[in-house]
Design a protein around this motif. Structure first.
Motif, PDB file in Angstrom:
ATOM      1  N   GLU A  12      51.377  37.488  41.512  1.00 10.48           N
ATOM      2  CA  GLU A  12      51.092  37.093  40.127  1.00 10.48           C
ATOM      3  C   GLU A  12      49.606  36.857  39.932  1.00 10.48           C
ATOM      4  O   GLU A  12      48.887  36.516  40.878  1.00 10.48           O
ATOM      5  CB  GLU A  12      51.862  35.824  39.754  1.00 10.48           C
ATOM      6  CG  GLU A  12      53.343  36.047  39.633  1.00 10.48           C
ATOM      7  CD  GLU A  12      54.072  34.875  39.007  1.00 10.48           C
ATOM      8  OE1 GLU A  12      53.454  33.814  38.794  1.00 10.48           O
ATOM      9  OE2 GLU A  12      55.268  35.013  38.740  1.00 10.48           O
ATOM     10  N   TRP A  13      49.156  37.020  38.680  1.00 11.06           N
ATOM     11  CA  TRP A  13      47.772  36.764  38.314  1.00 11.06           C
ATOM     12  C   TRP A  13      47.599  35.277  38.014  1.00 11.06           C
ATOM     13  O   TRP A  13      48.546  34.599  37.623  1.00 11.06           O
ATOM     14  CB  TRP A  13      47.393  37.571  37.069  1.00 11.06           C
ATOM     15  CG  TRP A  13      47.475  39.046  37.261  1.00 11.06           C
ATOM     16  CD1 TRP A  13      47.108  39.739  38.380  1.00 11.06           C
ATOM     17  CD2 TRP A  13      47.932  40.020  36.339  1.00 11.06           C
ATOM     18  NE1 TRP A  13      47.307  41.087  38.186  1.00 11.06           N
ATOM     19  CE2 TRP A  13      47.813  41.279  36.945  1.00 11.06           C
ATOM     20  CE3 TRP A  13      48.431  39.958  35.041  1.00 11.06           C
ATOM     21  CZ2 TRP A  13      48.169  42.460  36.297  1.00 11.06           C
ATOM     22  CZ3 TRP A  13      48.782  41.123  34.398  1.00 11.06           C
ATOM     23  CH2 TRP A  13      48.654  42.367  35.021  1.00 11.06           C
ATOM     24  N   GLY A  31      51.913  39.645  36.299  1.00 14.85           N
ATOM     25  CA  GLY A  31      51.349  40.274  37.490  1.00 14.85           C
ATOM     26  C   GLY A  31      51.528  41.781  37.474  1.00 14.85           C
ATOM     27  O   GLY A  31      52.024  42.361  36.505  1.00 14.85           O
ATOM     28  N   CYS A  58      48.180  49.024  39.598  1.00 12.81           N
ATOM     29  CA  CYS A  58      49.326  48.129  39.808  1.00 12.81           C
ATOM     30  C   CYS A  58      50.048  48.488  41.108  1.00 12.81           C
ATOM     31  O   CYS A  58      50.405  47.600  41.894  1.00 12.81           O
ATOM     32  CB  CYS A  58      50.283  48.203  38.631  1.00 12.81           C
ATOM     33  SG  CYS A  58      49.653  47.456  37.124  1.00 12.81           S
ATOM     34  N   ALA A  68      44.804  42.210  43.194  1.00 10.86           N
ATOM     35  CA  ALA A  68      45.578  42.117  41.952  1.00 10.86           C
ATOM     36  C   ALA A  68      44.656  42.010  40.741  1.00 10.86           C
ATOM     37  O   ALA A  68      45.006  42.466  39.651  1.00 10.86           O
ATOM     38  CB  ALA A  68      46.522  40.933  42.010  1.00 10.86           C
ATOM     39  N   SER A  69      43.483  41.421  40.920  1.00 12.77           N
ATOM     40  CA  SER A  69      42.539  41.279  39.807  1.00 12.77           C
ATOM     41  C   SER A  69      42.102  42.638  39.258  1.00 12.77           C
ATOM     42  O   SER A  69      41.889  42.783  38.055  1.00 12.77           O
ATOM     43  CB  SER A  69      41.324  40.458  40.230  1.00 12.77           C
ATOM     44  OG  SER A  69      40.667  41.078  41.319  1.00 12.77           O
ATOM     45  N   ARG A  72      44.805  43.862  36.986  1.00  6.88           N
ATOM     46  CA  ARG A  72      44.751  43.131  35.716  1.00  6.88           C
ATOM     47  C   ARG A  72      43.672  43.715  34.814  1.00  6.88           C
ATOM     48  O   ARG A  72      43.895  43.952  33.620  1.00  6.88           O
ATOM     49  CB  ARG A  72      44.505  41.648  35.975  1.00  6.88           C
ATOM     50  CG  ARG A  72      44.593  40.782  34.740  1.00  6.88           C
ATOM     51  CD  ARG A  72      44.431  39.310  35.120  1.00  6.88           C
ATOM     52  NE  ARG A  72      44.669  38.443  33.993  1.00  6.88           N
ATOM     53  CZ  ARG A  72      43.749  38.128  33.085  1.00  6.88           C
ATOM     54  NH1 ARG A  72      42.528  38.609  33.177  1.00  6.88           N
ATOM     55  NH2 ARG A  72      44.065  37.327  32.071  1.00  6.88           N
ATOM     56  N   TYR A  88      44.715  37.110  26.598  1.00 12.55           N
ATOM     57  CA  TYR A  88      44.658  36.845  28.024  1.00 12.55           C
ATOM     58  C   TYR A  88      43.987  35.513  28.338  1.00 12.55           C
ATOM     59  O   TYR A  88      43.611  35.224  29.447  1.00 12.55           O
ATOM     60  CB  TYR A  88      43.948  37.972  28.769  1.00 12.55           C
ATOM     61  CG  TYR A  88      42.627  38.367  28.182  1.00 12.55           C
ATOM     62  CD1 TYR A  88      41.450  37.763  28.604  1.00 12.55           C
ATOM     63  CD2 TYR A  88      42.552  39.338  27.195  1.00 12.55           C
ATOM     64  CE1 TYR A  88      40.232  38.114  28.053  1.00 12.55           C
ATOM     65  CE2 TYR A  88      41.346  39.695  26.648  1.00 12.55           C
ATOM     66  CZ  TYR A  88      40.195  39.091  27.082  1.00 12.55           C
ATOM     67  OH  TYR A  88      38.996  39.433  26.542  1.00 12.55           O
TER      68      TYR A  88
END
Length: 94
Positions: A12-13, A31, A58, A68-69, A72, A88
């Motif tokens: 997850e973000w 995420g 992704c 993960a960033s 995003r 966001y």
């Protein structure tokens, strides 16, 4: 012999992204897995370059090949280019 690919579906973000796909339909994307699902469901089959980059970012994040960033950032860019309303700066609510 087959290679086993490690995938983190729970990734997850720190800050989720709220996306409005219609005026009444909002999704809280937490995420890369949620972002990928949204890209597959709502983007057209002739996805533009930013959508393809977001989808790949992704996958790379889920497979622990990229942070993960990055997924995003690419997802936000694809949403903006598709003229989807995006928030966001929230902490969990659309």
């Amino acid at each position: 012999m087959c290679d086993v690919i490690s995938i983190d579906f729970c990734l997850e973000w720190a800050l989720p992204v709220c996306v409005a796909v219609t005026q009444r339909e909002f999704y809280l994307v937490r995420g890369p897995k949620h972002a990928f699902d949204l890209l597959v469901k709502f983007w057209p089959s002739n996805m533009d370059e930013s959508g393809r980059r977001a989808r790949q970012a992704c996958i790379d994040a889920l497979c622990c090949r990229e942070p993960a960033s990055l997924a995003r950032e690419q997802f936000l860019k694809a949403c903006r280019e598709a003229d989807l309303l995006v928030r966001y700066d929230l902490e969990g609510m659309c």
